[in-house]
Motif scaffolding. Sequence first.
Motif, PDB file in Angstrom:
ATOM      1  N   ALA A  91       0.848  -1.204   0.000  1.00 53.69           N
ATOM      2  CA  ALA A  91       0.000   0.000   0.000  1.00 53.69           C
ATOM      3  C   ALA A  91       0.883   1.254   0.000  1.00 53.69           C
ATOM      4  O   ALA A  91       0.571   2.234  -0.686  1.00 53.69           O
ATOM      5  CB  ALA A  91      -0.932  -0.016   1.204  1.00 53.69           C
ATOM      6  N   ARG A  92       1.995   1.205   0.727  1.00 56.37           N
ATOM      7  CA  ARG A  92       2.899   2.370   0.729  1.00 56.37           C
ATOM      8  C   ARG A  92       3.483   2.605  -0.662  1.00 56.37           C
ATOM      9  O   ARG A  92       3.549   3.734  -1.149  1.00 56.37           O
ATOM     10  CB  ARG A  92       4.056   2.143   1.715  1.00 56.37           C
ATOM     11  CG  ARG A  92       3.668   2.333   3.162  1.00 56.37           C
ATOM     12  CD  ARG A  92       4.869   2.144   4.068  1.00 56.37           C
ATOM     13  NE  ARG A  92       5.915   3.124   3.825  1.00 56.37           N
ATOM     14  CZ  ARG A  92       7.166   3.003   4.273  1.00 56.37           C
ATOM     15  NH1 ARG A  92       7.521   1.950   4.987  1.00 56.37           N
ATOM     16  NH2 ARG A  92       8.062   3.932   4.013  1.00 56.37           N
ATOM     17  N   LEU A  93       3.902   1.523  -1.300  1.00 53.50           N
ATOM     18  CA  LEU A  93       4.493   1.682  -2.643  1.00 53.50           C
ATOM     19  C   LEU A  93       3.433   2.140  -3.643  1.00 53.50           C
ATOM     20  O   LEU A  93       3.716   2.923  -4.554  1.00 53.50           O
ATOM     21  CB  LEU A  93       5.126   0.357  -3.098  1.00 53.50           C
ATOM     22  CG  LEU A  93       6.370  -0.056  -2.305  1.00 53.50           C
ATOM     23  CD1 LEU A  93       6.718  -1.518  -2.550  1.00 53.50           C
ATOM     24  CD2 LEU A  93       7.571   0.832  -2.678  1.00 53.50           C
ATOM     25  N   ASP A  94       2.203   1.666  -3.428  1.00 51.52           N
ATOM     26  CA  ASP A  94       1.112   2.062  -4.307  1.00 51.52           C
ATOM     27  C   ASP A  94       0.825   3.553  -4.146  1.00 51.52           C
ATOM     28  O   ASP A  94       0.620   4.275  -5.127  1.00 51.52           O
ATOM     29  CB  ASP A  94      -0.123   1.214  -3.964  1.00 51.52           C
ATOM     30  CG  ASP A  94      -1.143   1.268  -5.079  1.00 51.52           C
ATOM     31  OD1 ASP A  94      -0.738   1.448  -6.244  1.00 51.52           O
ATOM     32  OD2 ASP A  94      -2.349   1.152  -4.792  1.00 51.52           O
ATOM     33  N   TYR A 100       1.927  -1.305 -10.528  1.00 49.52           N
ATOM     34  CA  TYR A 100       0.845  -1.464 -11.512  1.00 49.52           C
ATOM     35  C   TYR A 100       0.446  -2.933 -11.611  1.00 49.52           C
ATOM     36  O   TYR A 100       1.207  -3.815 -11.197  1.00 49.52           O
ATOM     37  CB  TYR A 100       1.235  -0.884 -12.883  1.00 49.52           C
ATOM     38  CG  TYR A 100       2.286  -1.665 -13.644  1.00 49.52           C
ATOM     39  CD1 TYR A 100       1.933  -2.692 -14.521  1.00 49.52           C
ATOM     40  CD2 TYR A 100       3.636  -1.359 -13.502  1.00 49.52           C
ATOM     41  CE1 TYR A 100       2.903  -3.391 -15.239  1.00 49.52           C
ATOM     42  CE2 TYR A 100       4.606  -2.058 -14.212  1.00 49.52           C
ATOM     43  CZ  TYR A 100       4.232  -3.077 -15.080  1.00 49.52           C
ATOM     44  OH  TYR A 100       5.183  -3.767 -15.772  1.00 49.52           O
ATOM     45  N   ARG A 101      -0.752  -3.142 -12.127  1.00 46.40           N
ATOM     46  CA  ARG A 101      -1.257  -4.511 -12.285  1.00 46.40           C
ATOM     47  C   ARG A 101      -0.788  -5.079 -13.611  1.00 46.40           C
ATOM     48  O   ARG A 101      -1.028  -4.459 -14.649  1.00 46.40           O
ATOM     49  CB  ARG A 101      -2.783  -4.499 -12.284  1.00 46.40           C
ATOM     50  CG  ARG A 101      -3.350  -4.061 -10.962  1.00 46.40           C
ATOM     51  CD  ARG A 101      -4.861  -3.992 -11.070  1.00 46.40           C
ATOM     52  NE  ARG A 101      -5.418  -3.678  -9.748  1.00 46.40           N
ATOM     53  CZ  ARG A 101      -6.683  -3.864  -9.427  1.00 46.40           C
ATOM     54  NH1 ARG A 101      -7.528  -4.344 -10.320  1.00 46.40           N
ATOM     55  NH2 ARG A 101      -7.117  -3.579  -8.230  1.00 46.40           N
ATOM     56  N   GLY A 102      -0.178  -6.235 -13.561  1.00 43.38           N
ATOM     57  CA  GLY A 102       0.238  -6.909 -14.801  1.00 43.38           C
ATOM     58  C   GLY A 102      -0.664  -8.116 -15.008  1.00 43.38           C
ATOM     59  O   GLY A 102      -0.713  -9.010 -14.165  1.00 43.38           O
ATOM     60  N   TYR A 103      -1.418  -8.094 -16.118  1.00 49.22           N
ATOM     61  CA  TYR A 103      -2.387  -9.169 -16.356  1.00 49.22           C
ATOM     62  C   TYR A 103      -1.857 -10.285 -17.244  1.00 49.22           C
ATOM     63  O   TYR A 103      -2.498 -11.311 -17.395  1.00 49.22           O
ATOM     64  CB  TYR A 103      -3.645  -8.589 -17.025  1.00 49.22           C
ATOM     65  CG  TYR A 103      -4.528  -7.822 -16.066  1.00 49.22           C
ATOM     66  CD1 TYR A 103      -5.377  -8.505 -15.203  1.00 49.22           C
ATOM     67  CD2 TYR A 103      -4.506  -6.435 -16.017  1.00 49.22           C
ATOM     68  CE1 TYR A 103      -6.193  -7.813 -14.319  1.00 49.22           C
ATOM     69  CE2 TYR A 103      -5.323  -5.737 -15.139  1.00 49.22           C
ATOM     70  CZ  TYR A 103      -6.167  -6.434 -14.291  1.00 49.22           C
ATOM     71  OH  TYR A 103      -6.965  -5.761 -13.415  1.00 49.22           O
ATOM     72  N   LEU A 104      -0.704 -10.069 -17.874  1.00 48.69           N
ATOM     73  CA  LEU A 104      -0.249 -11.073 -18.843  1.00 48.69           C
ATOM     74  C   LEU A 104       0.002 -12.413 -18.173  1.00 48.69           C
ATOM     75  O   LEU A 104       0.537 -12.476 -17.064  1.00 48.69           O
ATOM     76  CB  LEU A 104       1.046 -10.612 -19.513  1.00 48.69           C
ATOM     77  CG  LEU A 104       0.966  -9.359 -20.387  1.00 48.69           C
ATOM     78  CD1 LEU A 104       2.316  -9.084 -21.038  1.00 48.69           C
ATOM     79  CD2 LEU A 104      -0.121  -9.519 -21.448  1.00 48.69           C
ATOM     80  N   THR A 105      -0.352 -13.465 -18.883  1.00 51.64           N
ATOM     81  CA  THR A 105      -0.068 -14.809 -18.373  1.00 51.64           C
ATOM     82  C   THR A 105       1.343 -15.193 -18.841  1.00 51.64           C
ATOM     83  O   THR A 105       1.896 -14.573 -19.749  1.00 51.64           O
ATOM     84  CB  THR A 105      -1.060 -15.838 -18.951  1.00 51.64           C
ATOM     85  OG1 THR A 105      -0.889 -15.849 -20.377  1.00 51.64           O
ATOM     86  CG2 THR A 105      -2.495 -15.481 -18.616  1.00 51.64           C
ATOM     87  N   ARG A 106       1.867 -16.248 -18.220  1.00 50.79           N
ATOM     88  CA  ARG A 106       3.203 -16.702 -18.623  1.00 50.79           C
ATOM     89  C   ARG A 106       3.265 -17.037 -20.103  1.00 50.79           C
ATOM     90  O   ARG A 106       4.223 -16.729 -20.783  1.00 50.79           O
ATOM     91  CB  ARG A 106       3.568 -17.956 -17.828  1.00 50.79           C
ATOM     92  CG  ARG A 106       4.482 -17.595 -16.720  1.00 50.79           C
ATOM     93  CD  ARG A 106       4.988 -18.806 -16.040  1.00 50.79           C
ATOM     94  NE  ARG A 106       4.918 -18.490 -14.614  1.00 50.79           N
ATOM     95  CZ  ARG A 106       5.173 -19.316 -13.653  1.00 50.79           C
ATOM     96  NH1 ARG A 106       5.498 -20.546 -13.930  1.00 50.79           N
ATOM     97  NH2 ARG A 106       5.115 -18.944 -12.404  1.00 50.79           N
ATOM     98  N   ALA A 243      15.610   1.488   0.013  1.00 50.35           N
ATOM     99  CA  ALA A 243      15.773   2.934  -0.132  1.00 50.35           C
ATOM    100  C   ALA A 243      14.411   3.609  -0.321  1.00 50.35           C
ATOM    101  O   ALA A 243      14.121   4.641   0.283  1.00 50.35           O
ATOM    102  CB  ALA A 243      16.702   3.236  -1.302  1.00 50.35           C
ATOM    103  N   LEU A 244      13.540   3.010  -1.144  1.00 45.88           N
ATOM    104  CA  LEU A 244      12.224   3.614  -1.379  1.00 45.88           C
ATOM    105  C   LEU A 244      11.404   3.659  -0.103  1.00 45.88           C
ATOM    106  O   LEU A 244      10.640   4.591   0.131  1.00 45.88           O
ATOM    107  CB  LEU A 244      11.445   2.795  -2.432  1.00 45.88           C
ATOM    108  CG  LEU A 244      11.966   2.871  -3.868  1.00 45.88           C
ATOM    109  CD1 LEU A 244      11.288   1.802  -4.721  1.00 45.88           C
ATOM    110  CD2 LEU A 244      11.734   4.259  -4.470  1.00 45.88           C
TER     111      LEU A 244
END
Length: 295
Positions: A91-94, A100-106, A243-244
Amino acid sequence: MPTSSRPIYRFAPSPNGHLHLGHALSGLLNFEAARHTGGRFLLRIEDIDIVRCTQELTREMLEDLSWLGLSWEEPVRRQSENFNDYRATLARLDDMGLLYRGYLTRSEIKAHVAASEARGKPWPRDPDGVPLYPGDRAVLDAAEIEARRRCDAPFALRLHMKKALARMGRPLTWREEGSGPHGENGLLAAAPALWGDVVLARKDTPTSYHLSVVVDDALQGITQVMRGQDLFFATAVHRLLQALLDLPEPVYHHHRLILGPDGRKLSKSSRDTALRELRAAGHTPAEIRAMVGLR
Ligand code: GLU
């Protein structure tokens, strides 16, 4: 020594198979380094993969480590019991706009990479040899991305590497105490960009190896991360996340790996180097030490 200045070591195996000689080396190195420096030794169970990491394997792992002569502080931290800590960090990074959401399948990633390579363009790979994430928009059209979003299709949360590096705005380093080149003043340059948009929460579990290791090392106050050479390059990602998130920076020590007769890293599936098998065959903990090159 006052508690606050004692070094804190940890051994962090994953109970997704039986421990082998490589784990024996890592566990013993950490345990003994803690002893020799008047430090503390913690054990952490990295069981975010709740399908492959079973209670039975965890129990057997603890048994193997005790047999080997290791003892650790209680309570032992189990990652599967702490998903809320990882959610809070995500949540902090968001909030920083870095996820971001990555929807791609393998298979979609694989097909995209293969098509690009068939056109004669080598696809960039991370230090483990895994193709970098192409990004959803390179593969799917906007309507498809929207459709997946709407029907709650499974997604991984990925770190937007470019944005994360821009936010850092300064080069990152880490202090390495293992053998090998140590750069300037023992500091090595970290190159997280090599990993591309790393996964911070997998489709099947609300965290990832990189995220949970960084959160836990900080929560447990780990000052010394001593682990196998196979995780050397991953340190760059860990330093970036530290660091972030404004987390303290441990000292790193990447140690040699125990290789099999084929010259490759040992795997949890090869029975002849499993501690349980060696023990059943009558080997003693002292013999295990000798097998991994410790006196
Ligand atoms: N759980 C990892 C493994 O078993 C080790 C993590 C670490 O030491 O950072 O390979």
